[in-house]
Design a protein around this motif. Structure first.
Motif, PDB file in Angstrom:
ATOM      1  N   TYR A 117      37.660  31.338  41.563  1.00 18.31           N
ATOM      2  CA  TYR A 117      38.233  32.490  42.266  1.00 18.31           C
ATOM      3  C   TYR A 117      39.751  32.419  42.411  1.00 18.31           C
ATOM      4  O   TYR A 117      40.358  33.332  42.958  1.00 18.31           O
ATOM      5  CB  TYR A 117      37.594  32.626  43.658  1.00 18.31           C
ATOM      6  CG  TYR A 117      36.155  33.097  43.619  1.00 18.31           C
ATOM      7  CD1 TYR A 117      35.840  34.444  43.803  1.00 18.31           C
ATOM      8  CD2 TYR A 117      35.116  32.214  43.394  1.00 18.31           C
ATOM      9  CE1 TYR A 117      34.523  34.884  43.770  1.00 18.31           C
ATOM     10  CE2 TYR A 117      33.795  32.639  43.356  1.00 18.31           C
ATOM     11  CZ  TYR A 117      33.507  33.974  43.552  1.00 18.31           C
ATOM     12  OH  TYR A 117      32.202  34.394  43.510  1.00 18.31           O
ATOM     13  N   SER A 119      42.110  32.648  40.181  1.00 19.49           N
ATOM     14  CA  SER A 119      42.788  33.715  39.434  1.00 19.49           C
ATOM     15  C   SER A 119      42.594  35.066  40.103  1.00 19.49           C
ATOM     16  O   SER A 119      43.497  35.908  40.100  1.00 19.49           O
ATOM     17  CB  SER A 119      42.276  33.766  37.991  1.00 19.49           C
ATOM     18  OG  SER A 119      40.887  34.035  37.947  1.00 19.49           O
ATOM     19  N   GLN A 120      41.425  35.280  40.694  1.00 15.27           N
ATOM     20  CA  GLN A 120      41.144  36.566  41.326  1.00 15.27           C
ATOM     21  C   GLN A 120      42.048  36.794  42.534  1.00 15.27           C
ATOM     22  O   GLN A 120      42.656  37.854  42.682  1.00 15.27           O
ATOM     23  CB  GLN A 120      39.679  36.634  41.756  1.00 15.27           C
ATOM     24  CG  GLN A 120      39.317  37.912  42.502  1.00 15.27           C
ATOM     25  CD  GLN A 120      37.834  37.987  42.836  1.00 15.27           C
ATOM     26  OE1 GLN A 120      36.996  37.601  42.041  1.00 15.27           O
ATOM     27  NE2 GLN A 120      37.517  38.481  44.027  1.00 15.27           N
ATOM     28  N   GLY A 123      45.990  35.758  41.452  1.00 13.24           N
ATOM     29  CA  GLY A 123      46.531  36.734  40.518  1.00 13.24           C
ATOM     30  C   GLY A 123      46.859  38.070  41.158  1.00 13.24           C
ATOM     31  O   GLY A 123      47.655  38.848  40.628  1.00 13.24           O
ATOM     32  N   ARG A 124      46.230  38.345  42.293  1.00 20.07           N
ATOM     33  CA  ARG A 124      46.499  39.597  43.009  1.00 20.07           C
ATOM     34  C   ARG A 124      47.526  39.428  44.125  1.00 20.07           C
ATOM     35  O   ARG A 124      47.705  40.317  44.957  1.00 20.07           O
ATOM     36  CB  ARG A 124      45.194  40.139  43.597  1.00 20.07           C
ATOM     37  CG  ARG A 124      44.192  40.590  42.535  1.00 20.07           C
ATOM     38  CD  ARG A 124      42.877  40.988  43.160  1.00 20.07           C
ATOM     39  NE  ARG A 124      41.921  41.414  42.140  1.00 20.07           N
ATOM     40  CZ  ARG A 124      40.624  41.630  42.374  1.00 20.07           C
ATOM     41  NH1 ARG A 124      40.148  41.456  43.596  1.00 20.07           N
ATOM     42  NH2 ARG A 124      39.815  42.019  41.411  1.00 20.07           N
ATOM     43  N   TYR A 154      47.738  27.914  39.195  1.00 19.32           N
ATOM     44  CA  TYR A 154      47.430  29.081  38.381  1.00 19.32           C
ATOM     45  C   TYR A 154      48.727  29.866  38.192  1.00 19.32           C
ATOM     46  O   TYR A 154      49.446  30.129  39.162  1.00 19.32           O
ATOM     47  CB  TYR A 154      46.372  29.979  39.033  1.00 19.32           C
ATOM     48  CG  TYR A 154      46.124  31.242  38.244  1.00 19.32           C
ATOM     49  CD1 TYR A 154      45.387  31.199  37.059  1.00 19.32           C
ATOM     50  CD2 TYR A 154      46.653  32.457  38.659  1.00 19.32           C
ATOM     51  CE1 TYR A 154      45.185  32.341  36.308  1.00 19.32           C
ATOM     52  CE2 TYR A 154      46.451  33.605  37.919  1.00 19.32           C
ATOM     53  CZ  TYR A 154      45.714  33.551  36.742  1.00 19.32           C
ATOM     54  OH  TYR A 154      45.520  34.691  36.002  1.00 19.32           O
ATOM     55  N   ASP A 155      49.002  30.194  36.943  1.00 17.35           N
ATOM     56  CA  ASP A 155      50.187  30.987  36.611  1.00 17.35           C
ATOM     57  C   ASP A 155      51.462  30.349  37.175  1.00 17.35           C
ATOM     58  O   ASP A 155      52.369  31.034  37.659  1.00 17.35           O
ATOM     59  CB  ASP A 155      50.024  32.414  37.137  1.00 17.35           C
ATOM     60  CG  ASP A 155      50.958  33.403  36.443  1.00 17.35           C
ATOM     61  OD1 ASP A 155      51.397  33.111  35.310  1.00 17.35           O
ATOM     62  OD2 ASP A 155      51.261  34.463  37.031  1.00 17.35           O
ATOM     63  N   VAL A 403      41.341  35.384  34.792  1.00 13.53           N
ATOM     64  CA  VAL A 403      41.108  36.639  35.501  1.00 13.53           C
ATOM     65  C   VAL A 403      39.932  37.357  34.833  1.00 13.53           C
ATOM     66  O   VAL A 403      39.837  37.415  33.610  1.00 13.53           O
ATOM     67  CB  VAL A 403      42.368  37.531  35.459  1.00 13.53           C
ATOM     68  CG1 VAL A 403      42.073  38.912  36.036  1.00 13.53           C
ATOM     69  CG2 VAL A 403      43.511  36.865  36.218  1.00 13.53           C
ATOM     70  N   GLY A 404      39.035  37.861  35.644  1.00 20.06           N
ATOM     71  CA  GLY A 404      37.851  38.527  35.108  1.00 20.06           C
ATOM     72  C   GLY A 404      36.633  37.634  35.025  1.00 20.06           C
ATOM     73  O   GLY A 404      35.522  38.117  34.762  1.00 20.06           O
ATOM     74  N   SER A 405      36.804  36.323  35.282  1.00 24.47           N
ATOM     75  CA  SER A 405      35.673  35.403  35.129  1.00 24.47           C
ATOM     76  C   SER A 405      34.562  35.689  36.130  1.00 24.47           C
ATOM     77  O   SER A 405      33.384  35.503  35.816  1.00 24.47           O
ATOM     78  CB  SER A 405      36.144  33.956  35.267  1.00 24.47           C
ATOM     79  OG  SER A 405      36.646  33.708  36.561  1.00 24.47           O
ATOM     80  N   ASN A 444      43.073  40.710  29.605  1.00 22.96           N
ATOM     81  CA  ASN A 444      44.065  39.645  29.805  1.00 22.96           C
ATOM     82  C   ASN A 444      45.073  39.560  28.650  1.00 22.96           C
ATOM     83  O   ASN A 444      46.048  38.824  28.733  1.00 22.96           O
ATOM     84  CB  ASN A 444      43.378  38.286  29.949  1.00 22.96           C
ATOM     85  CG  ASN A 444      42.547  38.188  31.206  1.00 22.96           C
ATOM     86  OD1 ASN A 444      42.872  38.820  32.217  1.00 22.96           O
ATOM     87  ND2 ASN A 444      41.476  37.407  31.176  1.00 22.96           N
TER      88      ASN A 444
END
Length: 446
Positions: A117, A119-120, A123-124, A154-155, A403-405, A444
């Motif tokens: 989670y 990235s979810q 990432g936001r 992440y990122d 992202v999207g996983s 992505n």
């Protein structure tokens, strides 16, 4: 193969580093001499006299809830101006609760985080970058390997600090094994061995397990055949031939049809806590869990159990070390500095770990690892020793899920259920999963 635990846990650090696509040497972004980015506004500091209210949210079973409340109480005793409100739930309910809170910009100050989670939420823009706080010492990373820090990146940002490291480690009912005349599975047992043991359990009126979660074990199976669930850039599925999917789900369908696992309607009623696990309840021989869950599952079962390796780790390819769970601070927190102090306390305070004793994974602070060794119960020692063994018998972990996983794994869950209900063939399910998963991941591409 026995070594001093210190040396083996050091190996665990190296494997974890490789698993996150990193070396054990800090990257430039993690350079301890780097000053916080001037563009990152520092949160307003609180004084020791200012009253502060924090919300802390986590998932787990009753035993975890009970000891976490003790940790909160300990922090409040040391910081009497701070009041921490606890919010906890079973795993699935936890994420269902966080979703509307995130949408309303009302997330708790500190949340327990899973790798899938990061990235979810990160990432936001919903998680605080912890790196500036490590650079200025609010989070003490002196005794933490850079390898562990990499797990929560992440990122280019540190969105999570892992509470401990673990590995897939099923729990098995030792008494039931004796009853069916079967030995504890060897560490190199196969999927065929599992099926033969499941048949013995069934002949004695028991399930093998309530389930073998294919959202976890299908990616594990892919690793055993040198494939990955995602490409390195996260823009597509990582395997191009559907044969592994077909092989895995045809096997699982046999288990389901033979009654080795719970029916889907009964599984849907589960809260996924130790207290309602079929092995704990005495209705199954095993629970396919993570190593850090062994203590809670064994305590709930109140009878002898064994922690074993998952099947199919041929050539040490499938098994890997993973963050059991981490702590993240949310962007919407109005008391970030105090939230960061609590995270540091949870990670680096020995009294905390005397209460927790590895239930959330083998601690990442090397001094705490050493200090805990004489205090461990036989069950806790089993977990530490199993993780040490896993460090020497695994391959590098996959990168953090893209992202999207979360959506992809939901598609996998849905397609798997359609297969088990025989609404779709395994072959058609493989094609459906590929099409829908790739459509999600294609977003992505830059």
């Amino acid at each position: 193969m026995k070594k001093a635990l210190t040396l083996i846990l050091s190996a665990a650090l190296l494997v974890t580093a490789s698993g996150c696509g990193a070396t054990a040497t800090p990257s430039a972004g993690a350079d301890t001499t780097k000053k916080p980015d001037a563009a990152t506004p520092a949160p307003a500091a609180t004084t020791s006299k200012d009253p502060v209210k924090l919300r802390f949210s986590w998932w787990g079973g009753q035993a975890r809830h009970d000891y976490t409340l003790k940790i909160i109480e300990l922090y409040q005793q040391k910081n009497p101006n701070v009041k921490i409100e606890a919010e906890y739930a079973a795993f699935d309910d936890y994420w269902k609760k966080l979703a509307p809170q995130a949408a309303a910009n009302d997330l708790p100050d500190i949340i327990q985080m899973d790798d899938a989670y990061i990235s979810q939420f990160g990432g936001r823009g919903q998680l605080e970058d912890l790196r500036p706080y490590m650079d200025k010492g609010t989070i003490d990373k002196t005794n933490i390997s850079p390898a562990y820090l990499k797990i929560g990146e992440y990122d280019g940002k540190q969105y999570q600090l892992t509470m401990g490291v673990n590995a897939l480690g099923p729990v098995m009912d030792a008494d039931l094994l004796k009853k069916v005349g079967a030995p504890v599975p060897a560490k190199d047992w196969t999927w065929d061995d599992l099926e033969a043991l499941a048949k013995k359990f069934k002949e004695n009126g028991k399930l093998f397990s309530d389930r073998v979660d294919y959202k976890v074990f299908f990616p594990y199976y892919l690793r055993s055949v040198d494939q990955r669930i995602y490409t390195a850039d996260g823009t597509a599925l990582g395997y191009t031939d559907d044969k592994p999917f077909i092989d895995f789900f045809k096997r699982y369908q046999r288990w389901y049809d033979a009654g080795y696992v719970l029916t889907l309607d009964k599984m849907a009623q589960k809260k996924l806590t130790p207290e309602d696990d079929e092995m704990v309840l005495g209705n199954a021989g095993a629970s396919f869990a993570w190593s850090n869950q062994y203590i809670a599952w064994t305590a709930a079962a109140k009878r002898p159990t064994e922690i074993i390796a998952p099947p199919g780790n041929t050539g040490k390819k499938a098994l890997f070390l993973k963050s059991s769970q981490g702590l993240s601070v949310t962007k919407n927190s109005k008391n970030k500095e105090e939230a960061i102090k609590f995270v540091n306390f949870f990670i680096n305070d020995l009294e905390v770990h005397k209460i927790m004793k590895g239930e959330r994974g083998v601690p990442i602070n090397s001094k705490i690892q050493e200090a805990l060794k004489p205090l461990l119960t036989p069950e806790e020692t089993k977990v530490f020793e199993y993780v040490a063994w896993a460090a020497e018998n695994s391959s590098p972990n996959d990168p953090p899920y893209p992202v999207g996983s979360v959506e992809v794994l939901k598609v996998l869950q849905d397609v798997g259920e359609q297969i088990l209900y025989k609404k779709i063939s395994v072959e058609d399910g493989a094609a459906k999963f590929r099409k829908e998963a790739n459509a999600i991941l294609a977003k992505n591409k830059k």
